[in-house]
Design a protein around this motif. Structure first.
Motif, PDB file in Angstrom:
ATOM      1  N   GLY A  57      64.785 -43.409 -78.782  1.00 37.93           N
ATOM      2  CA  GLY A  57      64.887 -44.810 -78.688  1.00 37.93           C
ATOM      3  C   GLY A  57      65.657 -45.475 -77.090  1.00 37.93           C
ATOM      4  O   GLY A  57      65.266 -46.293 -76.869  1.00 37.93           O
ATOM      5  N   PHE A  58      66.669 -44.489 -76.745  1.00 39.78           N
ATOM      6  CA  PHE A  58      67.269 -44.849 -75.495  1.00 39.78           C
ATOM      7  C   PHE A  58      66.314 -45.007 -74.437  1.00 39.78           C
ATOM      8  O   PHE A  58      66.126 -45.904 -73.546  1.00 39.78           O
ATOM      9  CB  PHE A  58      68.468 -44.172 -75.516  1.00 39.78           C
ATOM     10  N   GLY A  59      65.443 -43.938 -74.538  1.00 43.02           N
ATOM     11  CA  GLY A  59      64.353 -43.789 -73.490  1.00 43.02           C
ATOM     12  C   GLY A  59      63.520 -44.833 -73.367  1.00 43.02           C
ATOM     13  O   GLY A  59      62.908 -45.189 -72.488  1.00 43.02           O
ATOM     14  N   LEU A  60      62.890 -45.351 -74.660  1.00 40.66           N
ATOM     15  CA  LEU A  60      61.912 -46.590 -74.784  1.00 40.66           C
ATOM     16  C   LEU A  60      62.510 -47.535 -74.009  1.00 40.66           C
ATOM     17  O   LEU A  60      61.972 -48.292 -73.516  1.00 40.66           O
ATOM     18  CB  LEU A  60      61.381 -46.655 -75.935  1.00 40.66           C
ATOM     19  N   VAL A  61      63.949 -47.962 -74.441  1.00 39.52           N
ATOM     20  CA  VAL A  61      64.484 -49.113 -73.822  1.00 39.52           C
ATOM     21  C   VAL A  61      64.541 -49.091 -72.405  1.00 39.52           C
ATOM     22  O   VAL A  61      64.457 -50.284 -72.010  1.00 39.52           O
ATOM     23  CB  VAL A  61      65.690 -49.253 -74.711  1.00 39.52           C
ATOM     24  N   GLU A  62      65.023 -47.899 -71.832  1.00 40.56           N
ATOM     25  CA  GLU A  62      65.313 -47.958 -70.436  1.00 40.56           C
ATOM     26  C   GLU A  62      63.872 -48.047 -69.800  1.00 40.56           C
ATOM     27  O   GLU A  62      63.842 -48.471 -68.723  1.00 40.56           O
ATOM     28  CB  GLU A  62      65.923 -46.540 -70.177  1.00 40.56           C
ATOM     29  N   PHE A  63      62.892 -47.379 -70.456  1.00 33.62           N
ATOM     30  CA  PHE A  63      61.682 -47.470 -69.831  1.00 33.62           C
ATOM     31  C   PHE A  63      61.235 -49.105 -69.783  1.00 33.62           C
ATOM     32  O   PHE A  63      60.584 -49.461 -68.561  1.00 33.62           O
ATOM     33  CB  PHE A  63      60.508 -47.024 -70.605  1.00 33.62           C
ATOM     34  N   LEU A  64      61.386 -50.066 -70.813  1.00 33.44           N
ATOM     35  CA  LEU A  64      61.329 -51.290 -70.684  1.00 33.44           C
ATOM     36  C   LEU A  64      62.006 -52.007 -69.402  1.00 33.44           C
ATOM     37  O   LEU A  64      61.834 -53.075 -68.675  1.00 33.44           O
ATOM     38  CB  LEU A  64      61.844 -52.029 -72.050  1.00 33.44           C
ATOM     39  N   ALA A  65      63.416 -51.660 -69.304  1.00 37.93           N
ATOM     40  CA  ALA A  65      64.115 -52.049 -68.142  1.00 37.93           C
ATOM     41  C   ALA A  65      63.564 -51.863 -66.650  1.00 37.93           C
ATOM     42  O   ALA A  65      63.285 -52.534 -65.672  1.00 37.93           O
ATOM     43  CB  ALA A  65      65.343 -51.527 -68.119  1.00 37.93           C
ATOM     44  N   LEU A  66      62.959 -50.575 -66.626  1.00 35.75           N
ATOM     45  CA  LEU A  66      62.288 -50.021 -65.411  1.00 35.75           C
ATOM     46  C   LEU A  66      60.877 -50.754 -65.343  1.00 35.75           C
ATOM     47  O   LEU A  66      60.689 -50.964 -64.109  1.00 35.75           O
ATOM     48  CB  LEU A  66      62.047 -48.499 -65.493  1.00 35.75           C
ATOM     49  N   LEU A  67      60.247 -51.128 -66.290  1.00 36.65           N
ATOM     50  CA  LEU A  67      58.855 -51.905 -66.250  1.00 36.65           C
ATOM     51  C   LEU A  67      59.267 -53.223 -65.801  1.00 36.65           C
ATOM     52  O   LEU A  67      58.742 -53.794 -64.980  1.00 36.65           O
ATOM     53  CB  LEU A  67      58.482 -51.738 -67.399  1.00 36.65           C
TER      54      LEU A  67
END
Length: 76
Positions: A57-67
């Motif tokens: 879940g942390f990886g998915l949320v951080e992916f949104l930040a990088l996006l």
């Protein structure tokens, strides 16, 4: 304001937009870690599985930040 003053104001507003957009992932990370701690406190025997799901879940949320950063550069 006159036209000369307006012409002096320059810069990129994507940095401000990303700063505002980073609030969402920041809140999301806080909720993920808080709920993982709460779940581990309730069910200690599932700690390993909860931790694995927490990192996903942390990886998915951080992916949104990088996006958000990438979109700031693309739509400039």
């Amino acid at each position: 304001m006159d036209l000369i003053t307006l012409a002096e104001v320059s810069g990129n507003l994507s940095a401000i937009g990303y700063g505002l957009a980073a609030i969402g992932p920041g809140i999301g990370v806080g909720i993920i870690f808080g709920k993982a701690i709460e779940a581990t406190a309730r069910q200690p025997e599932l700690g390993g599985r909860i931790q694995t799901l927490m990192w996903i879940g942390f990886g998915l949320v951080e992916f949104l930040a990088l996006l958000g950063i990438v979109c700031g550069f693309l739509f400039r």
